[in-house]
Each structure stands twice: as structure tokens, then as C-alpha cells.
Write an enzyme that holds these catalytic residues in place. Structure first.
Site, PDB file in Angstrom:
ATOM      1  N   HIS A  59      64.100 -30.104  16.564  1.00  0.00           N
ATOM      2  CA  HIS A  59      62.350 -30.129  16.991  1.00  0.00           C
ATOM      3  C   HIS A  59      62.045 -28.929  16.144  1.00  0.00           C
ATOM      4  O   HIS A  59      62.480 -27.694  16.495  1.00  0.00           O
ATOM      5  CB  HIS A  59      62.207 -29.864  18.370  1.00  0.00           C
ATOM      6  CG  HIS A  59      60.820 -29.912  18.642  1.00  0.00           C
ATOM      7  ND1 HIS A  59      60.132 -31.236  18.511  1.00  0.00           N
ATOM      8  CD2 HIS A  59      59.965 -29.084  19.097  1.00  0.00           C
ATOM      9  CE1 HIS A  59      59.146 -30.721  18.718  1.00  0.00           C
ATOM     10  NE2 HIS A  59      58.738 -29.736  19.358  1.00  0.00           N
ATOM     11  N   HIS A  61      58.382 -27.002  14.312  1.00  0.00           N
ATOM     12  CA  HIS A  61      57.154 -27.011  13.535  1.00  0.00           C
ATOM     13  C   HIS A  61      57.283 -25.982  12.678  1.00  0.00           C
ATOM     14  O   HIS A  61      57.056 -24.695  13.017  1.00  0.00           O
ATOM     15  CB  HIS A  61      55.982 -26.785  14.544  1.00  0.00           C
ATOM     16  CG  HIS A  61      55.871 -27.587  15.718  1.00  0.00           C
ATOM     17  ND1 HIS A  61      55.604 -28.857  15.684  1.00  0.00           N
ATOM     18  CD2 HIS A  61      56.187 -27.217  16.940  1.00  0.00           C
ATOM     19  CE1 HIS A  61      55.715 -29.403  16.899  1.00  0.00           C
ATOM     20  NE2 HIS A  61      56.186 -28.713  17.810  1.00  0.00           N
ATOM     21  N   GLN A  64      55.017 -22.722  11.969  1.00  0.00           N
ATOM     22  CA  GLN A  64      54.909 -21.665  13.036  1.00  0.00           C
ATOM     23  C   GLN A  64      55.693 -20.446  12.945  1.00  0.00           C
ATOM     24  O   GLN A  64      55.700 -19.382  13.417  1.00  0.00           O
ATOM     25  CB  GLN A  64      55.277 -22.253  14.524  1.00  0.00           C
ATOM     26  CG  GLN A  64      54.174 -23.227  15.108  1.00  0.00           C
ATOM     27  CD  GLN A  64      54.291 -23.866  16.349  1.00  0.00           C
ATOM     28  OE1 GLN A  64      54.853 -23.495  17.234  1.00  0.00           O
ATOM     29  NE2 GLN A  64      53.436 -24.931  16.482  1.00  0.00           N
ATOM     30  N   ARG A  85      48.554 -21.148  22.218  1.00  0.00           N
ATOM     31  CA  ARG A  85      48.181 -22.098  21.545  1.00  0.00           C
ATOM     32  C   ARG A  85      46.832 -21.874  20.581  1.00  0.00           C
ATOM     33  O   ARG A  85      46.744 -22.299  19.495  1.00  0.00           O
ATOM     34  CB  ARG A  85      47.757 -23.420  22.630  1.00  0.00           C
ATOM     35  CG  ARG A  85      47.479 -24.521  21.805  1.00  0.00           C
ATOM     36  CD  ARG A  85      47.731 -25.961  22.481  1.00  0.00           C
ATOM     37  NE  ARG A  85      46.367 -26.016  23.211  1.00  0.00           N
ATOM     38  CZ  ARG A  85      45.733 -27.001  23.646  1.00  0.00           C
ATOM     39  NH1 ARG A  85      46.404 -28.088  23.619  1.00  0.00           N
ATOM     40  NH2 ARG A  85      44.577 -27.114  24.316  1.00  0.00           N
ATOM     41  N   TYR A 124      52.102 -32.422  12.377  1.00  0.00           N
ATOM     42  CA  TYR A 124      50.755 -32.941  12.808  1.00  0.00           C
ATOM     43  C   TYR A 124      49.815 -32.296  12.114  1.00  0.00           C
ATOM     44  O   TYR A 124      48.768 -32.492  12.078  1.00  0.00           O
ATOM     45  CB  TYR A 124      50.676 -32.890  14.334  1.00  0.00           C
ATOM     46  CG  TYR A 124      50.897 -31.358  14.898  1.00  0.00           C
ATOM     47  CD1 TYR A 124      49.898 -30.270  14.816  1.00  0.00           C
ATOM     48  CD2 TYR A 124      52.036 -30.921  15.523  1.00  0.00           C
ATOM     49  CE1 TYR A 124      50.068 -29.220  15.296  1.00  0.00           C
ATOM     50  CE2 TYR A 124      52.292 -29.936  15.924  1.00  0.00           C
ATOM     51  CZ  TYR A 124      51.418 -28.790  16.035  1.00  0.00           C
ATOM     52  OH  TYR A 124      51.505 -27.646  16.553  1.00  0.00           O
ATOM     53  N   HIS A 208      52.352 -36.921  19.453  1.00  0.00           N
ATOM     54  CA  HIS A 208      52.388 -35.582  19.772  1.00  0.00           C
ATOM     55  C   HIS A 208      52.712 -35.455  21.311  1.00  0.00           C
ATOM     56  O   HIS A 208      53.521 -34.611  21.600  1.00  0.00           O
ATOM     57  CB  HIS A 208      51.077 -35.206  19.572  1.00  0.00           C
ATOM     58  CG  HIS A 208      51.081 -33.719  19.801  1.00  0.00           C
ATOM     59  ND1 HIS A 208      50.523 -33.284  21.079  1.00  0.00           N
ATOM     60  CD2 HIS A 208      51.301 -32.521  18.984  1.00  0.00           C
ATOM     61  CE1 HIS A 208      50.584 -31.726  21.319  1.00  0.00           C
ATOM     62  NE2 HIS A 208      51.179 -31.483  20.143  1.00  0.00           N
ATOM     63  N   ARG A 211      48.873 -36.526  26.383  1.00  0.00           N
ATOM     64  CA  ARG A 211      47.378 -35.971  26.141  1.00  0.00           C
ATOM     65  C   ARG A 211      46.882 -36.295  25.052  1.00  0.00           C
ATOM     66  O   ARG A 211      45.696 -36.281  24.790  1.00  0.00           O
ATOM     67  CB  ARG A 211      47.386 -34.472  26.606  1.00  0.00           C
ATOM     68  CG  ARG A 211      48.349 -33.522  25.936  1.00  0.00           C
ATOM     69  CD  ARG A 211      48.522 -31.938  26.679  1.00  0.00           C
ATOM     70  NE  ARG A 211      49.608 -31.491  26.316  1.00  0.00           N
ATOM     71  CZ  ARG A 211      49.845 -30.675  25.340  1.00  0.00           C
ATOM     72  NH1 ARG A 211      48.872 -30.609  24.341  1.00  0.00           N
ATOM     73  NH2 ARG A 211      50.902 -30.283  25.251  1.00  0.00           N
ATOM     74  N   GLU A 237      56.007 -30.459  28.952  1.00  0.00           N
ATOM     75  CA  GLU A 237      56.414 -29.109  28.860  1.00  0.00           C
ATOM     76  C   GLU A 237      55.520 -28.220  29.974  1.00  0.00           C
ATOM     77  O   GLU A 237      56.366 -27.065  30.165  1.00  0.00           O
ATOM     78  CB  GLU A 237      55.727 -28.694  27.140  1.00  0.00           C
ATOM     79  CG  GLU A 237      56.116 -27.352  26.782  1.00  0.00           C
ATOM     80  CD  GLU A 237      55.911 -27.215  25.515  1.00  0.00           C
ATOM     81  OE1 GLU A 237      55.229 -28.013  24.718  1.00  0.00           O
ATOM     82  OE2 GLU A 237      56.143 -26.185  24.774  1.00  0.00           O
ATOM     83  N   HIS A 271      61.106 -31.228  25.271  1.00  0.00           N
ATOM     84  CA  HIS A 271      60.511 -30.586  26.513  1.00  0.00           C
ATOM     85  C   HIS A 271      60.415 -31.491  27.464  1.00  0.00           C
ATOM     86  O   HIS A 271      59.109 -31.694  28.225  1.00  0.00           O
ATOM     87  CB  HIS A 271      59.391 -30.023  26.383  1.00  0.00           C
ATOM     88  CG  HIS A 271      59.014 -28.944  24.868  1.00  0.00           C
ATOM     89  ND1 HIS A 271      59.927 -28.026  24.861  1.00  0.00           N
ATOM     90  CD2 HIS A 271      58.200 -29.057  24.065  1.00  0.00           C
ATOM     91  CE1 HIS A 271      59.695 -27.285  23.618  1.00  0.00           C
ATOM     92  NE2 HIS A 271      58.490 -28.001  23.102  1.00  0.00           N
ATOM     93  N   ASP A 322      61.827 -25.159  17.443  1.00  0.00           N
ATOM     94  CA  ASP A 322      60.331 -25.524  17.773  1.00  0.00           C
ATOM     95  C   ASP A 322      59.720 -24.422  17.096  1.00  0.00           C
ATOM     96  O   ASP A 322      59.227 -24.621  16.032  1.00  0.00           O
ATOM     97  CB  ASP A 322      60.450 -25.469  19.277  1.00  0.00           C
ATOM     98  CG  ASP A 322      59.035 -25.941  19.996  1.00  0.00           C
ATOM     99  OD1 ASP A 322      58.041 -26.320  19.119  1.00  0.00           O
ATOM    100  OD2 ASP A 322      58.807 -25.863  20.994  1.00  0.00           O
TER     101      ASP A 322
HETATM  102 ZN   LIG Z   1      56.840 -28.798  19.632  1.00  0.00          ZN
END
Ligand SMILES: [Zn+2]
Length: 459
Positions: A59, A61, A64, A85, A124, A208, A211, A237, A271, A322
Site C-alpha cells: 500500500h 501513495h 505523500q 487529510r 488516485y 478508493h 465512501r 480506517e 486498513h 501508505d
Molecule cells: Zn491509503
């Protein structure tokens, strides 16, 4: 006969345990074609150190990584995942394909130096910051593929579907438009990328979260997929996410997913933090892997996954970095065991659920388990030193003072529990030495590009 490279490792951790003087032959395509222990006859380049299978990172991204340390200052309100976030969205809005490429290459090179040899990129950031598609709609995906190629890490790119701000079809916010693709645009992206797959670059899919993906879109994507694709999802999560699912879907996220999708061994539930015992039992029966990211989950204040319960139910876990607050597989693994020790007030908790081969060793159980389950989550042919797999090998520097007086029985425990990262001396991916003596072969050029990109991102 095709040309093969041969290496003699002074010790290697094979599927049936440690062996000495192991000659490993690799073909030009990067696959292991032969593994011969106790071989002192064959002429082969000597590699002094202990060879272990490289770790899959399930996992990531990558973008980040460029914001680590930028969200560790207390704001005026109580900080949470949701305030973090906002910082992350602001940061994402500064990513161009060039910046993403430079940041990801640095992230992947650092992963390799720490012992990760493959990564699942949960991607994403599809559009320009205002939501307009790039002239080439796959530009951001291509930036990640190019970064993995530059660094040499094996990649499972997971183009990620993202459509709504919350359960109940809430319209995406201005910041989220960068992530949104219509279902047909998304399927076109996956299809186009899948045409360029190779043994080093696989294409899976990701939803994703419940939600961000409405039920209809999920159904369309899942029914349109070839049966072999890896499927990843952020599932439960945050407590707030579970409460919202109960309000809108009248079920907890995992409960709802199991009722509405055919979850099986292709799935990686990232998660699965907030799960009941009944949910854990039901997921374990499907063969799905859970993707745990303990340093990120701790950094974000997510909560603690009930790993001993999950393992007792027959579940399997893989690890991911992550948000990349840490890029060390050994740190992720020891956090898992430490969470279990703190919760149970016992020691060597997770080793109770080993396959018996580690002889009770917690470090060996963790590394092997995360390697095997992680391999499934990548849907690539990696994860063990044996003929037929990709030649993805990490060499531990057994001459380091840390390993003085250690033998094969204590080596992995010492590495996992005390390692700071620099014990990884050499790393081979697909038969190519990418890291030697702790240095990545392209690290100078990668760092120059990264620093240039960071100046642009933070200016
Ligand atoms: Zn993630």
C-alpha cells in the site's frame, strides 16, 4: 542455452529454511531458473551475506512521501485524520506529472534500500488540480510507471476509482475533483494501462473506499474485470467512516462489502482497522489479504487492528507504508508485534500463528508471512527464493556488528527487532543489482530531480 547469471550466497533463506553456499541462477528475463544449496563446485560470483526474499509493499501513495514532517504541528483545533487529510489535499494539488515522477522515484529508491522490492501503488491523482483531465489522460499513471522503472522496483499499479465525497452520493469537493473519473473513463484507463503490462509492471484496480465509490459504480467495475486482477480497497480506517456506513448503508463497511461483492483471494482490504470479530472471521474465510500499515495508522491515529484475532481466524496480512512516514519494512513488522504485546501483556504473541517453520521465531514468522500474503496482493510472481519466481533478493550485511555471534536461528529476529535499515547491503530485483553496499545505482540523479521537484512543490 541462454546466458544466465550465477551467484553463490554464503547463506540463503529458502522456502524450506536456511541453507549455506546457495548458488542461484537467474535468466536474462529476471526469473530464478535454479537454486542449488551446498554447492561449492559451480563457478559463481560470491555474495557474502544472507539472502532473503524481498518484501512486497502492498500500500503506497507515493506523492505523500513529499509531505512527511509537514503535518506534525498542532493546529488550532484538535488534529485528526480529517485535518491531516486537508494538508494532504493541499499537497496533492501541487503535483504535476513531472513532480509526481520525481517524488515517486525517490520514494521507490528509498524503499529498495530498506528491503522492499515490489510496491502496490494505490493511485488516485488522475487529473489536473482543478479536475480537468490531462491532454493524455494516463499522464499521472505513466509518471508512476516511469518512476518505478527508473528506481527498478517491481510495480503493481492500482488505478483507483474515486467519485463521491461521502456515502449517499455526496458530490466531490473542489479539492477532490483531481481524483474523480467517470466509470467509463476509469475502465478505459485500466484497459489502456493493462495493454502495456510486463513481468515488472502489473496493473490491478482499486476502489478508493465505500465512501468514495457508489454501489453501482463498484458493481460495474467488478463485473468488467478480468478474473486475474488484484483488487484493493480502503475499507474501515476511521470510526467516523464506520458510523457513516451504518447510517447510509445500514451495515458496517466490511459487512456491506461481503454482502455486495464476491470477495476472494484477489482482494486486499487495506486498513480493516475497525472490524468486529464476526467480520474478521467472515473475511478470513474468503481468502482475502488485509493490508496493514501500522506506522501510518499510528501516525494518523486510526486505531489498532485486532491482528491476533485475525490470525486465529486463519486470516493473512501484508504490510504497506501508505503515507510513507516510515519506509522500513522491519519497522512496520515490529509495530505489529508490539501492538499485540501491549494489548495482551505477553511477549512473542504473533509467532503462535506461524507455519511452524520459523521454530517460534517472531521475526521469521512476520517476514515470511508478510512476504507470502504480500505477493498475493501484488498478483505478481515474487515472494520466495525458488525457481520460477522473479529474482527479487535482499542481502543482509551479516558482517555488521549487529549480527556478531548470531546464526541463522537468530538472524531475522535481530534484523526485524533491532534493524535501523542500513543492515540491508545489496538488493536485486529481477536479477539486476539495484542497491550495492547500501547505495542505489541511480540515487544521485534521483535525488537531484527530487530536490528540484520539492522546490517547485513547496515554493
Ligand atoms: Zn491509503
Amino acid at each position: 542455452m541462454s546466458f544466465q547469471s550465477r551467484y553463490r550466497f554464503s547463506a540463503a533463506w529458502l522456502p524450506d529454511g536456511w541453507r549455506r553456499n546457495v548458488v542461484i541462477s537467474v535468466d536474462p528475463a529476471g526469473d530464478i531458473v535454479d537454486v542449488s544449496p551446498d554447492d561449492v563446485v559451480t563457478t559463481a560470483r560470491l555474495v557474502n551475506g544472507a539472502a532473503i526474499p524481498g518484501m512486497p509493499n502492498v500500500h503506497s501513495h507515493a506523492f505523500q512521501r513529499s509531505m512527511v514532517g509537514l503535518a506534525e504541528r498542532r493546529g488550532t483545533q484538535a488534529d485528526s485524520f480529517w485535518t491531516w487529510r486537508e494538508t494532504m489535499y493541499e499537497h496533492a494539488s501541487r503535483m504535476s506529472p513531472e513532480c509526481l515522477n520525481a517524488v515517486a522515484a525517490q520514494c521507490y529508491a528509498d524503499m529498495l534500500k530498506a528491503g522492499y522490492t515490489a510496491v502496490c501503488e494505490f493511485h488516485y491523482l488522475h487529473n489536473q488540480p482543478d479536475g480537468t483531465p490531462y491532454a493524455e489522460p494516463a499522464a499521472m499513471s505513466q509518471a508512476l510507471i516511469d518512476a518505478a522503472t527508473t528506481a527498478g522496483i517491481g510495480l503493481t499499479l492500482l488505478p483507483t476509482l474515486y467519485q463521491t465525497a461521502d456515502f449517499g452520493g455526496a458530490a466531490p469537493t473542489a479539492r477532490q475533483r483531481q481524483f474523480v473519473l467517470a466509470t467509463d473513463q476509469y475502465l478505459d484507463l485500466v484497459d489502456g494501462l493493462s495493454r502495456a503490462q510486463s513481468p515488472q509492471i502489473g496493473i490491478g484496480v482499486a476502489l478508493h473506499s465505500l465512501r468514495a465509490v457508489p454501489p453501482d459504480a463498484m458493481k460495474t467495475v467488478l463485473t468488467s474485470l478480468p478474473a486475474t486482477k488484484a483488487i484493493h480497497i480502503h475499507i474501515a480506517e476511521q470510526d467516523r467512516e464506520v458510523a457513516a456506513a451504518q447510517q447510509h448503508l445500514h451495515a458496517r463497511p466490511i459487512e456491506w462489502l461481503l454482502e455486495h461483492a464476491r470477495v476472494d483471494r484477489r482482494w486486499c482490504l487495506v486498513h480493516a482497522t475497525h472490524a468486529t470479530h464476526a467480520e474478521l472471521k467472515a473475511v478470513a474465510a474468503t481468502g482475502a489479504v488485509v493490508g496493514l500499515c501500522p506506522t501510518t495508522e499510528a501516525n494518523l491515529g486510526d486505531g489498532v487492528f485486532a491482528l491476533p484475532t485475525w490470525l486465529a481466524a486463519g486470516g493473512t496480512f501484508a504490510i504497506g507504508s501508505d503515507s510513507h512516514i516510515s519506509l522500513s519494512p522491519t519497522e512496520e513488522l515490529r509495530w505489529l508485534e508490539y501492538e499485540a504485546r501491549l494489548a495482551t501483556k505477553h511477549r512473542n504473541v504473533l509467532a503462535a500463528h506461524g507455519d511452524g517453520q520459523g521454530d517460534g521465531s517472531t521475526g521469521a514468522m512476520l517476514w515470511r508471512h508478510a512476504c507470502t500474503a504480500g505477493t498475493r496482493a501484488t498478483a505478481r510472481n515474487i515472494g520466495a527464493i525458488e525457481a520460477g519466481r522473479r529474482a527479487d533478493i535482499v542481502v543482509i550485511d551479516t558482517n555488521s556488528p549487529l549480527f556478531a555471534g548470531r546464526d541463522e536461528n537468530t538472524l531475522i529476529d535481530t534484523f526485524v527487532f533491532s534493524g535501523a535499515g542500513h543492515e540491508v547491503r545489496d538488493v536485486m530485483v529481477a536479477g539486476r543489482w539495484l542497491v550495492q553496499e547500501g547505495r542505489h545505482s541511480a540515487e544521485t540523479a534521483i535525488a537531484v530531480n527530487y530536490k528540484r521537484a520539492m522546490n517547485r512543490i513547496l515554493e
